[in-house]
Structure formats: C-alpha cells, structure tokens
Design a protein around this motif. Structure first.
Motif, PDB file in Angstrom:
ATOM      1  N   LYS A 186       2.421 -11.436  -6.440  1.00 44.49           N
ATOM      2  CA  LYS A 186       1.872 -12.375  -7.433  1.00 44.49           C
ATOM      3  C   LYS A 186       0.709 -13.194  -6.875  1.00 44.49           C
ATOM      4  CE  LYS A 186       5.294 -11.672 -10.454  1.00 44.49           C
ATOM      5  NZ  LYS A 186       5.558 -10.262 -10.334  1.00 44.49           N
ATOM      6  N   HIS A 187       0.755 -13.498  -5.592  1.00 42.14           N
ATOM      7  CA  HIS A 187      -0.275 -14.322  -4.961  1.00 42.14           C
ATOM      8  C   HIS A 187      -1.519 -13.491  -4.669  1.00 42.14           C
ATOM      9  CE1 HIS A 187       3.466 -16.495  -4.174  1.00 42.14           C
ATOM     10  NE2 HIS A 187       2.713 -17.599  -4.208  1.00 42.14           N
ATOM     11  N   VAL A 188      -2.679 -14.129  -4.750  1.00 45.76           N
ATOM     12  CA  VAL A 188      -3.959 -13.437  -4.538  1.00 45.76           C
ATOM     13  C   VAL A 188      -4.040 -12.848  -3.131  1.00 45.76           C
ATOM     14  CG1 VAL A 188      -6.467 -13.731  -4.452  1.00 45.76           C
ATOM     15  CG2 VAL A 188      -5.148 -14.848  -6.249  1.00 45.76           C
ATOM     16  N   LEU A 189      -3.660 -13.625  -2.122  1.00 46.41           N
ATOM     17  CA  LEU A 189      -3.717 -13.121  -0.744  1.00 46.41           C
ATOM     18  C   LEU A 189      -2.794 -11.922  -0.563  1.00 46.41           C
ATOM     19  CD1 LEU A 189      -4.720 -13.307   2.150  1.00 46.41           C
ATOM     20  CD2 LEU A 189      -2.903 -14.987   2.596  1.00 46.41           C
ATOM     21  N   ALA A 190      -1.616 -11.981  -1.145  1.00 45.68           N
ATOM     22  CA  ALA A 190      -0.678 -10.862  -1.040  1.00 45.68           C
ATOM     23  C   ALA A 190      -1.244  -9.618  -1.720  1.00 45.68           C
ATOM     24  CB  ALA A 190       0.667 -11.245  -1.648  1.00 45.68           C
ATOM     25  N   ARG A 191      -1.940  -9.800  -2.813  1.00 41.40           N
ATOM     26  CA  ARG A 191      -2.554  -8.655  -3.497  1.00 41.40           C
ATOM     27  C   ARG A 191      -3.665  -8.040  -2.655  1.00 41.40           C
ATOM     28  NH1 ARG A 191      -2.809 -10.062  -9.938  1.00 41.40           N
ATOM     29  NH2 ARG A 191      -0.564 -10.321 -10.177  1.00 41.40           N
ATOM     30  N   MET A 192      -4.434  -8.873  -1.995  1.00 45.34           N
ATOM     31  CA  MET A 192      -5.491  -8.360  -1.109  1.00 45.34           C
ATOM     32  C   MET A 192      -4.883  -7.592   0.064  1.00 45.34           C
ATOM     33  SD  MET A 192      -8.361 -11.249  -0.806  1.00 45.34           S
ATOM     34  CE  MET A 192      -8.719 -12.326  -2.142  1.00 45.34           C
ATOM     35  N   LEU A 193      -3.807  -8.118   0.601  1.00 51.11           N
ATOM     36  CA  LEU A 193      -3.133  -7.426   1.697  1.00 51.11           C
ATOM     37  C   LEU A 193      -2.510  -6.113   1.219  1.00 51.11           C
ATOM     38  CD1 LEU A 193      -1.519 -10.476   3.513  1.00 51.11           C
ATOM     39  CD2 LEU A 193      -3.488  -9.122   4.256  1.00 51.11           C
ATOM     40  N   ALA A 194      -2.054  -6.088  -0.028  1.00 49.18           N
ATOM     41  CA  ALA A 194      -1.523  -4.843  -0.594  1.00 49.18           C
ATOM     42  C   ALA A 194      -2.614  -3.781  -0.674  1.00 49.18           C
ATOM     43  CB  ALA A 194      -0.918  -5.101  -1.968  1.00 49.18           C
ATOM     44  N   LEU A 195      -3.836  -4.199  -0.942  1.00 49.77           N
ATOM     45  CA  LEU A 195      -4.956  -3.255  -0.920  1.00 49.77           C
ATOM     46  C   LEU A 195      -5.142  -2.662   0.476  1.00 49.77           C
ATOM     47  CD1 LEU A 195      -7.612  -5.097  -3.111  1.00 49.77           C
ATOM     48  CD2 LEU A 195      -6.415  -2.975  -3.650  1.00 49.77           C
ATOM     49  N   LEU A 196      -5.016  -3.515   1.490  1.00 61.59           N
ATOM     50  CA  LEU A 196      -5.127  -3.040   2.870  1.00 61.59           C
ATOM     51  C   LEU A 196      -4.019  -2.030   3.184  1.00 61.59           C
ATOM     52  CD1 LEU A 196      -6.452  -3.200   5.672  1.00 61.59           C
ATOM     53  CD2 LEU A 196      -4.925  -5.122   6.162  1.00 61.59           C
ATOM     54  N   ILE A 197      -2.819  -2.307   2.696  1.00 61.16           N
ATOM     55  CA  ILE A 197      -1.707  -1.367   2.902  1.00 61.16           C
ATOM     56  C   ILE A 197      -2.021  -0.037   2.224  1.00 61.16           C
ATOM     57  CG2 ILE A 197       0.722  -0.889   2.383  1.00 61.16           C
ATOM     58  CD1 ILE A 197       1.189  -3.947   2.584  1.00 61.16           C
ATOM     59  N   GLY A 198      -2.502  -0.087   0.988  1.00 61.29           N
ATOM     60  CA  GLY A 198      -2.827   1.140   0.262  1.00 61.29           C
ATOM     61  C   GLY A 198      -3.919   1.942   0.939  1.00 61.29           C
ATOM     62  N   LEU A 199      -4.972   1.271   1.385  1.00 62.77           N
ATOM     63  CA  LEU A 199      -6.059   1.977   2.079  1.00 62.77           C
ATOM     64  C   LEU A 199      -5.582   2.569   3.404  1.00 62.77           C
ATOM     65  CD1 LEU A 199      -9.037  -0.449   1.355  1.00 62.77           C
ATOM     66  CD2 LEU A 199      -8.638   1.817   0.380  1.00 62.77           C
ATOM     67  N   SER A 200      -4.740   1.833   4.109  1.00 61.76           N
ATOM     68  CA  SER A 200      -4.183   2.354   5.361  1.00 61.76           C
ATOM     69  C   SER A 200      -3.323   3.585   5.102  1.00 61.76           C
ATOM     70  CB  SER A 200      -3.338   1.283   6.056  1.00 61.76           C
ATOM     71  OG  SER A 200      -4.121   0.174   6.402  1.00 61.76           O
ATOM     72  N   GLY A 201      -2.584   3.546   4.009  1.00 57.48           N
ATOM     73  CA  GLY A 201      -1.760   4.697   3.641  1.00 57.48           C
ATOM     74  C   GLY A 201      -2.591   5.925   3.320  1.00 57.48           C
ATOM     75  N   ILE A 202      -3.722   5.711   2.650  1.00 58.98           N
ATOM     76  CA  ILE A 202      -4.615   6.830   2.343  1.00 58.98           C
ATOM     77  C   ILE A 202      -5.190   7.423   3.626  1.00 58.98           C
ATOM     78  CG2 ILE A 202      -6.838   7.429   1.278  1.00 58.98           C
ATOM     79  CD1 ILE A 202      -6.096   5.379  -0.930  1.00 58.98           C
ATOM     80  N   VAL A 203      -5.583   6.562   4.553  1.00 61.02           N
ATOM     81  CA  VAL A 203      -6.094   7.031   5.844  1.00 61.02           C
ATOM     82  C   VAL A 203      -5.008   7.808   6.593  1.00 61.02           C
ATOM     83  CG1 VAL A 203      -6.903   6.278   8.119  1.00 61.02           C
ATOM     84  CG2 VAL A 203      -7.857   5.255   6.066  1.00 61.02           C
ATOM     85  N   LEU A 204      -3.791   7.283   6.597  1.00 57.42           N
ATOM     86  CA  LEU A 204      -2.682   7.951   7.280  1.00 57.42           C
ATOM     87  C   LEU A 204      -2.397   9.319   6.655  1.00 57.42           C
ATOM     88  CD1 LEU A 204      -0.540   7.614   9.505  1.00 57.42           C
ATOM     89  CD2 LEU A 204       0.977   6.687   7.758  1.00 57.42           C
ATOM     90  N   THR A 205      -2.392   9.382   5.341  1.00 60.36           N
ATOM     91  CA  THR A 205      -2.155  10.658   4.655  1.00 60.36           C
ATOM     92  C   THR A 205      -3.258  11.666   4.982  1.00 60.36           C
ATOM     93  OG1 THR A 205      -1.029   9.501   2.855  1.00 60.36           O
ATOM     94  CG2 THR A 205      -1.810  11.729   2.390  1.00 60.36           C
ATOM     95  N   GLY A 206      -4.500  11.217   4.969  1.00 57.79           N
ATOM     96  CA  GLY A 206      -5.603  12.102   5.321  1.00 57.79           C
ATOM     97  C   GLY A 206      -5.525  12.585   6.750  1.00 57.79           C
ATOM     98  N   LEU A 207      -5.102  11.701   7.636  1.00 58.37           N
ATOM     99  CA  LEU A 207      -4.956  12.069   9.045  1.00 58.37           C
ATOM    100  C   LEU A 207      -3.856  13.111   9.233  1.00 58.37           C
ATOM    101  CD1 LEU A 207      -6.149  11.378  11.796  1.00 58.37           C
ATOM    102  CD2 LEU A 207      -4.432   9.583  12.019  1.00 58.37           C
ATOM    103  N   VAL A 208      -2.756  12.938   8.533  1.00 60.39           N
ATOM    104  CA  VAL A 208      -1.657  13.917   8.608  1.00 60.39           C
ATOM    105  C   VAL A 208      -2.133  15.278   8.095  1.00 60.39           C
ATOM    106  CG1 VAL A 208       0.593  14.533   7.624  1.00 60.39           C
ATOM    107  CG2 VAL A 208       0.209  12.235   8.516  1.00 60.39           C
ATOM    108  N   ALA A 209      -2.862  15.283   6.988  1.00 56.46           N
ATOM    109  CA  ALA A 209      -3.386  16.539   6.448  1.00 56.46           C
ATOM    110  C   ALA A 209      -4.370  17.187   7.424  1.00 56.46           C
ATOM    111  CB  ALA A 209      -4.049  16.290   5.099  1.00 56.46           C
ATOM    112  N   ALA A 210      -5.243  16.387   8.018  1.00 54.25           N
ATOM    113  CA  ALA A 210      -6.227  16.917   8.968  1.00 54.25           C
ATOM    114  C   ALA A 210      -5.551  17.503  10.202  1.00 54.25           C
ATOM    115  CB  ALA A 210      -7.205  15.818   9.371  1.00 54.25           C
ATOM    116  N   VAL A 211      -4.513  16.842  10.679  1.00 53.82           N
ATOM    117  CA  VAL A 211      -3.777  17.343  11.842  1.00 53.82           C
ATOM    118  C   VAL A 211      -3.101  18.672  11.507  1.00 53.82           C
ATOM    119  CG1 VAL A 211      -1.721  16.891  13.239  1.00 53.82           C
ATOM    120  CG2 VAL A 211      -3.472  15.147  13.014  1.00 53.82           C
ATOM    121  N   ALA A 212      -2.526  18.763  10.317  1.00 51.10           N
ATOM    122  CA  ALA A 212      -1.863  20.010   9.920  1.00 51.10           C
ATOM    123  C   ALA A 212      -2.864  21.158   9.804  1.00 51.10           C
ATOM    124  CB  ALA A 212      -1.124  19.812   8.604  1.00 51.10           C
ATOM    125  N   VAL A 213      -4.031  20.897   9.235  1.00 49.22           N
ATOM    126  CA  VAL A 213      -5.058  21.930   9.112  1.00 49.22           C
ATOM    127  C   VAL A 213      -5.567  22.341  10.484  1.00 49.22           C
ATOM    128  CG1 VAL A 213      -7.422  22.361   8.315  1.00 49.22           C
ATOM    129  CG2 VAL A 213      -5.755  21.317   6.776  1.00 49.22           C
TER     130      VAL A 213
END
Length: 111
Positions: free
Chosen positions: A64-91
């Motif tokens: 609900k808080h603005v700062l928490a929402r911004m941090l949630a964006l950081l979590i989401g972007l980190s997750g996308i990077v992690l997923t891409g890294l896992v895919a790249a390692v598998a390839v």
C-alpha cells in the motif's frame, strides 16, 4: 547427451553462483523491507517476494505504501533478470553439451 548437459549446466551454475546469490539476496532483502513497511509476517514477505519475483502476481498481498511499491518494482525487475539468467545458462549448457557430444562422435568415428 543428458550427461553432457548436466555436466555443462553444473559448470555454468558454479561459475555464475555469485551472481545468482547476489540477485537472490537483493530480492529477499528487499522483500523483507517491503514486509516490514507493510507490517507483514516474515513468511508473507518471503511469499510476496517470490510471487512478485517470478512475475506471477496473485494479488493476495499488495503493498500500500509508495516506498513498498517502488521496492516491489525492484523485486520484479530482479526476478526478470534472474529468469533470463537461468534461461541463458540452460541454453549455454545445451550448446556446450552438443559440442562435447559432437567431439565424442568425431573421435569415435575416427578410430
């Protein structure tokens, strides 16, 4: 082929484990900060972190808080990077396994 793939995958994971660990630490640490801001229990914060990081987003826990929402964006972007890294390692591991298998076939046909 499977043996070559598993060997190459383990080698790639061993090389990139500091990066994997760093991303996970950032995600979990940020998730705990979001949980603290939102007064969530530790298990709820961890759950939110991985649901957000894997870009699933069930919506049962929403910051609900603005700062928490911004941090949630950081979590989401980190997750996308992690997923891409896992895919790249598998390839990369699949390519390495294919090269190793081709070398083995070349050696056995040449003998």
């Amino acid at each position: 082929m499977r043996r070559f793939f598993v060997g190459a995958l383990l080698q790639q994971v061993r090389i990139l484990s500091p990066i994997f660990s760093g991303i996970l630490v950032i995600m979990v640490g940020t998730g705990f900060v979001v949980g603290y801001i939102e007064n969530w229990r530790m298990d709820e914060a961890l759950y939110f972190t991985f649901v957000t990081g894997l870009t699933i987003g069930y919506g049962d826990l929403v910051p609900k808080h603005v700062l928490a929402r911004m941090l949630a964006l950081l979590i989401g972007l980190s997750g996308i990077v992690l997923t891409g890294l896992v895919a790249a390692v598998a390839v990369q591991a699949l390519n390495a396994a294919d090269r190793d298998l081709a070398k083995q076939r070349e050696r056995s046909s040449g003998s």
